[in-house]
Motif scaffolding. Structure first.
Motif, PDB file in Angstrom:
ATOM      1  N   PRO A 121      -8.496 -25.212  -0.129  1.00  0.00           N
ATOM      2  CA  PRO A 121      -7.593 -24.301  -0.360  1.00  0.00           C
ATOM      3  C   PRO A 121      -7.416 -23.412   0.767  1.00  0.00           C
ATOM      4  O   PRO A 121      -6.650 -22.302   0.722  1.00  0.00           O
ATOM      5  N   ALA A 122      -7.866 -23.994   2.024  1.00  0.00           N
ATOM      6  CA  ALA A 122      -7.666 -23.173   3.071  1.00  0.00           C
ATOM      7  C   ALA A 122      -6.180 -22.783   3.531  1.00  0.00           C
ATOM      8  O   ALA A 122      -5.835 -21.684   4.004  1.00  0.00           O
ATOM      9  N   GLY A 123      -5.470 -23.818   3.358  1.00  0.00           N
ATOM     10  CA  GLY A 123      -4.096 -23.686   3.658  1.00  0.00           C
ATOM     11  C   GLY A 123      -3.320 -22.579   2.745  1.00  0.00           C
ATOM     12  O   GLY A 123      -2.715 -21.667   3.223  1.00  0.00           O
ATOM     13  N   LEU A 124      -3.372 -22.506   1.507  1.00  0.00           N
ATOM     14  CA  LEU A 124      -3.104 -21.444   0.599  1.00  0.00           C
ATOM     15  C   LEU A 124      -3.504 -20.414   0.861  1.00  0.00           C
ATOM     16  O   LEU A 124      -2.767 -19.189   0.897  1.00  0.00           O
ATOM     17  N   PHE A 125      -4.874 -19.969   1.274  1.00  0.00           N
ATOM     18  CA  PHE A 125      -5.408 -18.794   1.465  1.00  0.00           C
ATOM     19  C   PHE A 125      -4.892 -18.150   2.822  1.00  0.00           C
ATOM     20  O   PHE A 125      -4.400 -16.974   2.869  1.00  0.00           O
ATOM     21  N   ALA A 126      -4.567 -19.296   3.811  1.00  0.00           N
ATOM     22  CA  ALA A 126      -3.981 -18.805   5.236  1.00  0.00           C
ATOM     23  C   ALA A 126      -2.806 -18.193   4.988  1.00  0.00           C
ATOM     24  O   ALA A 126      -2.250 -17.346   5.722  1.00  0.00           O
ATOM     25  N   ALA A 127      -1.811 -18.978   4.110  1.00  0.00           N
ATOM     26  CA  ALA A 127      -0.332 -18.809   4.201  1.00  0.00           C
ATOM     27  C   ALA A 127       0.045 -17.736   3.291  1.00  0.00           C
ATOM     28  O   ALA A 127       0.880 -16.793   3.483  1.00  0.00           O
ATOM     29  N   PHE A 128      -0.868 -17.583   2.042  1.00  0.00           N
ATOM     30  CA  PHE A 128      -0.255 -16.585   1.095  1.00  0.00           C
ATOM     31  C   PHE A 128      -1.529 -15.374   0.747  1.00  0.00           C
ATOM     32  O   PHE A 128      -1.607 -14.665   0.093  1.00  0.00           O
ATOM     33  N   ASN A 129      -2.442 -15.519   1.815  1.00  0.00           N
ATOM     34  CA  ASN A 129      -3.597 -14.588   1.385  1.00  0.00           C
ATOM     35  C   ASN A 129      -4.198 -14.507   0.458  1.00  0.00           C
ATOM     36  O   ASN A 129      -4.735 -13.447  -0.310  1.00  0.00           O
ATOM     37  N   GLY A 130      -4.492 -15.674  -0.360  1.00  0.00           N
ATOM     38  CA  GLY A 130      -5.001 -16.055  -1.483  1.00  0.00           C
ATOM     39  C   GLY A 130      -4.250 -15.673  -2.766  1.00  0.00           C
ATOM     40  O   GLY A 130      -4.560 -15.683  -3.727  1.00  0.00           O
ATOM     41  N   ASP A 131      -2.978 -15.202  -2.505  1.00  0.00           N
ATOM     42  CA  ASP A 131      -2.178 -14.785  -3.515  1.00  0.00           C
ATOM     43  C   ASP A 131      -1.480 -16.094  -4.362  1.00  0.00           C
ATOM     44  O   ASP A 131      -0.471 -16.227  -3.901  1.00  0.00           O
ATOM     45  N   THR A 132      -2.242 -16.791  -5.518  1.00  0.00           N
ATOM     46  CA  THR A 132      -1.579 -17.796  -5.967  1.00  0.00           C
ATOM     47  C   THR A 132      -0.438 -17.688  -6.425  1.00  0.00           C
ATOM     48  O   THR A 132       0.529 -18.786  -6.686  1.00  0.00           O
ATOM     49  N   GLU A 133      -0.207 -16.378  -7.242  1.00  0.00           N
ATOM     50  CA  GLU A 133       1.090 -16.168  -7.809  1.00  0.00           C
ATOM     51  C   GLU A 133       2.269 -16.199  -6.892  1.00  0.00           C
ATOM     52  O   GLU A 133       3.194 -16.574  -7.251  1.00  0.00           O
ATOM     53  N   LYS A 134       2.105 -15.523  -5.589  1.00  0.00           N
ATOM     54  CA  LYS A 134       3.082 -15.693  -4.603  1.00  0.00           C
ATOM     55  C   LYS A 134       3.413 -17.194  -4.216  1.00  0.00           C
ATOM     56  O   LYS A 134       4.590 -17.429  -4.010  1.00  0.00           O
ATOM     57  N   PHE A 135       2.365 -18.019  -4.026  1.00  0.00           N
ATOM     58  CA  PHE A 135       2.564 -19.311  -3.854  1.00  0.00           C
ATOM     59  C   PHE A 135       3.554 -19.974  -4.900  1.00  0.00           C
ATOM     60  O   PHE A 135       4.341 -20.642  -4.497  1.00  0.00           O
ATOM     61  N   PHE A 136       3.288 -19.709  -6.159  1.00  0.00           N
ATOM     62  CA  PHE A 136       4.149 -20.433  -7.408  1.00  0.00           C
ATOM     63  C   PHE A 136       5.649 -19.898  -7.215  1.00  0.00           C
ATOM     64  O   PHE A 136       6.414 -20.573  -7.678  1.00  0.00           O
ATOM     65  N   VAL A 137       5.675 -18.395  -7.019  1.00  0.00           N
ATOM     66  CA  VAL A 137       7.049 -18.006  -6.738  1.00  0.00           C
ATOM     67  C   VAL A 137       7.712 -18.710  -5.705  1.00  0.00           C
ATOM     68  O   VAL A 137       9.171 -19.022  -6.128  1.00  0.00           O
ATOM     69  N   GLU A 138       7.151 -18.923  -4.549  1.00  0.00           N
ATOM     70  CA  GLU A 138       7.848 -19.588  -3.535  1.00  0.00           C
ATOM     71  C   GLU A 138       7.997 -21.118  -3.924  1.00  0.00           C
ATOM     72  O   GLU A 138       9.245 -21.685  -3.642  1.00  0.00           O
ATOM     73  N   ALA A 139       7.073 -21.744  -4.519  1.00  0.00           N
ATOM     74  CA  ALA A 139       7.046 -23.259  -4.235  1.00  0.00           C
ATOM     75  C   ALA A 139       7.887 -23.488  -5.592  1.00  0.00           C
ATOM     76  O   ALA A 139       8.626 -24.668  -5.565  1.00  0.00           O
ATOM     77  N   ALA A 140       7.560 -22.959  -6.624  1.00  0.00           N
ATOM     78  CA  ALA A 140       8.267 -23.478  -7.807  1.00  0.00           C
ATOM     79  C   ALA A 140       9.405 -22.665  -8.568  1.00  0.00           C
ATOM     80  O   ALA A 140       9.845 -22.821  -9.617  1.00  0.00           O
ATOM     81  N   ASP A 141       9.552 -21.566  -7.687  1.00  0.00           N
ATOM     82  CA  ASP A 141      10.657 -20.484  -8.199  1.00  0.00           C
ATOM     83  C   ASP A 141      10.206 -19.945  -9.464  1.00  0.00           C
ATOM     84  O   ASP A 141      11.078 -19.779 -10.306  1.00  0.00           O
ATOM     85  N   SER A 142       8.941 -19.556  -9.448  1.00  0.00           N
ATOM     86  CA  SER A 142       8.406 -18.726 -10.620  1.00  0.00           C
ATOM     87  C   SER A 142       9.088 -17.481 -10.527  1.00  0.00           C
ATOM     88  O   SER A 142       9.826 -17.014  -9.726  1.00  0.00           O
ATOM     89  N   TYR A 143       8.306 -16.599 -11.528  1.00  0.00           N
ATOM     90  CA  TYR A 143       8.652 -15.209 -11.623  1.00  0.00           C
ATOM     91  C   TYR A 143       7.576 -14.525 -11.796  1.00  0.00           C
ATOM     92  O   TYR A 143       6.910 -14.564 -12.750  1.00  0.00           O
TER      93      TYR A 143
END
Length: 530
Positions: free
Chosen positions: A210-232
């Motif tokens: 999970p290091a990459g996700l934590f580094a790029a999104f500061n551990g904010d998984t919801e922000k990751f899904f918004v960007e990667a999967a165009d979630s809301y």
């Protein structure tokens, strides 16, 4: 250090397979049954049989009201999965920020709870995390990595890989038969086993690393899904939500915006005015998982967002996940995965038994069991006991009263109790010689009892009734149980026959190679080297 590269690979193949083999067998059995997890769950819900409802006739508002009624404080989300071709019940879940979710099976007509069952979901969860969400997921991932090692080293050491595919000598018995079975199923399912092992590990790569996700999104998984999967997502307001807007009033608009049938609905942050209602589409049309969603304001039903194209990397990830999960391709593909899964179970079981057979003579001459007896017991207990426990759990579903408290837990208790009892029996040294025949026979009886007990206890669910009304989803469970019973009966017959035969006498290696003209001492023909 081994003398040659091939010897080193053979050593690595043996121990990579043996050390993790029993765990891999459990994972493969769970995954094989999970090919039809929804169908098995439906079979284990006799309260719905004969009056199933389609997704169009479901009262989602009543189902949501039921989830609100049974949920604990501060739920994170409500989920409802609609009935479809494979699953006939409404499946509801209440998820929390901390702790396990509360899961329910609901009647599509009324939204009320029906008798609970562990169902096929039990085997699906056993397959991917051993019912231990965090540590189990890591252990299964480690097992998948060991399997990849075993597969690649097996390819290296099999110089006659195509010849082995056409070689099977079950009449020889002993090590030769086990080795032929291992080679045949290994070669037959080689592309499938490589794919299933790699994709199984890759699905949880973000959890393992999970290091990459934590580094790029500061551990904010919801922000990751918004960007990667165009979630809301929208920030929480902290203000209480009085009433969730009608879901039934929105579903037609969601279908139009998604351009496909809606298969599930969720409400996130249902206690706050920031709550959103989201609808998801069908997974069965494409290989890649379908994560497109339509979002609405839970306060007034106002449309908010519909998912667009996913990022390329995430699209690749969903394709890999879809290859492993086999939600696409219909029942024909699931049957292919099921058959290949059985081949994988046989490959793993026979490989572990090859280890036992190769060392049988040396152990007998040395008169010491050391770890050999433990491997024999685990082979019998895991390989023979796990299918037996699975059949017992399905039988228990029909015998446990529908109104019993914690009914799904009672089914799981039956599974665990039978498996533990089988393993303890397998640990008795005197059982080892005839143990395979005994376990095969017990499994044959257990699987034959599945449709028989169903016939005796469920007037709308037994094989005659389901075939008469053309319900082949339910009928297939009974027919598969009969087929497995027949297969185990044939194995038991062969195993008992071989156990009654005298052990072949092998001449010393020097004499076999020394040109005695095929004659043993005393002028009598030597026994064939089996």
């Amino acid at each position: 250090m081994k003398n040659t590269f091939s010897q080193a690979m053979a050593w690595l193949h043996t121990w990579a397979g043996l050390v993790i083999g029993w765990l891999l067998f459990v994972i493969f059995v769970g995954g094989t049954i999970a090919c039809f997890d929804k169908e098995l769950t439906h079979w284990m819900q006799p309260a719905l049989h004969g009056h199933e409802r389609s997704a169009d006739s479901v009262d989602l508002d009543a189902a949501m009201a039921q989830l609100q009624k049974v949920s604990k404080e501060h739920p994170h989300a409500y989920y409802i999965t609609l009935p479809g071709e494979r699953s006939k019940s409404l499946q509801g879940g209440v998820y929390y920020d901390v702790g396990d979710p509360d899961l329910f099976n609901l009647d599509p007509a009324t939204g009320k709870q029906i008798p609970e069952t562990a169902g096929g979901e039990f085997f699906f969860t056993l397959h991917f995390n051993l019912h231990s969400p965090t540590w189990g997921m890591y252990i299964v991932g480690l097992a998948g990595m060991f399997m990849l090692i075993a597969i690649f080293t097996g390819i290296v050491i099999h110089k006659r890989i195509f010849k082995d595919f056409f070689t099977f000598r079950p009449k020889n018995g002993g090590q030769r038969a086990w080795l032929d079975g291992h080679n045949l199923t290994g070669v037959l399912g080689l592309p499938f086993h490589l794919m299933i092992a790699y994709t199984g590990v890759a699905i949880f790569v973000a959890n393992y690393m999970p290091a990459g996700l934590f580094a790029a999104f500061n551990g904010d998984t919801e922000k990751f899904f918004v960007e990667a999967a165009d979630s809301y997502e929208r920030p929480e307001t902290g203000k209480p939500l009085k009433t969730i807007h009608s879901i039934d009033a929105l579903i037609q608009d969601a279908r139009a915006r998604l351009g496909q049938p809606v298969t599930w609905v969720s409400v996130h942050h249902p206690d706050a005015t920031s709550a959103t209602i989201s609808f998801g589409g069908d997974h069965s049309k494409d290989v890649a998982w379908n994560f497109r969603q339509a979002f609405y304001d839970a306060n007034d039903g106002r449309f908010l967002h519909v998912s667009g194209p996913m990022a390329a990397g995430y699209q690749t990830y969903t394709f890999i996940g879809g290859m492993h999960m086999a939600q696409w391709g219909g029942s024909a593909l699931r049957w292919l995965y099921f058959v290949m899964g059985i081949a994988g179970c046989v490959m793993i079981a026979s490989g572990m038994q090859v280890w036992v057979s190769k060392r049988a003579k040396k152990i007998a001459e040395a008169g010491s069991l050391s770890g050999y007896g433990l491997v024999q017991a685990l082979n019998l207990g895991v390989v023979g006991g796990l299918p037996l426990a699975s059949a017992a759990m399905v039988i228990g579903n029909r015998l446990i009263p529908a109104d019993a408290a914690a009914r799904s837990s009672a089914e799981i208790t039956v599974f665990c109790a039978v498996w533990i009892a089988a393993t303890l029996y397998a640990a008795i040294p005197a059982v080892h010689k005839r143990g395979w025949g005994q376990f095969f026979a017990l499994n044959a009886v257990a699987f034959a009892l599945v449709p028989l007990v169903n016939f005796a206890t469920s007037p709308n669910s037994h094989l005659v009734a389901t075939i008469a009304r053309g319900d082949w989803t339910l009928a297939a469970v009974d027919l598969t149980a009969f087929a497995l019973a027949a297969g185990f009966a044939l194995l038991a017959r062969h195993s008992f026959f071989k156990a009654r035969q005298p052990a072949p006498q092998r001449k010393p290696r020097r004499e076999r190679a020394g040109g005695s003209g095929g004659e043993a001492s005393g002028g009598k023909p030597a026994l064939a080297d089996r």
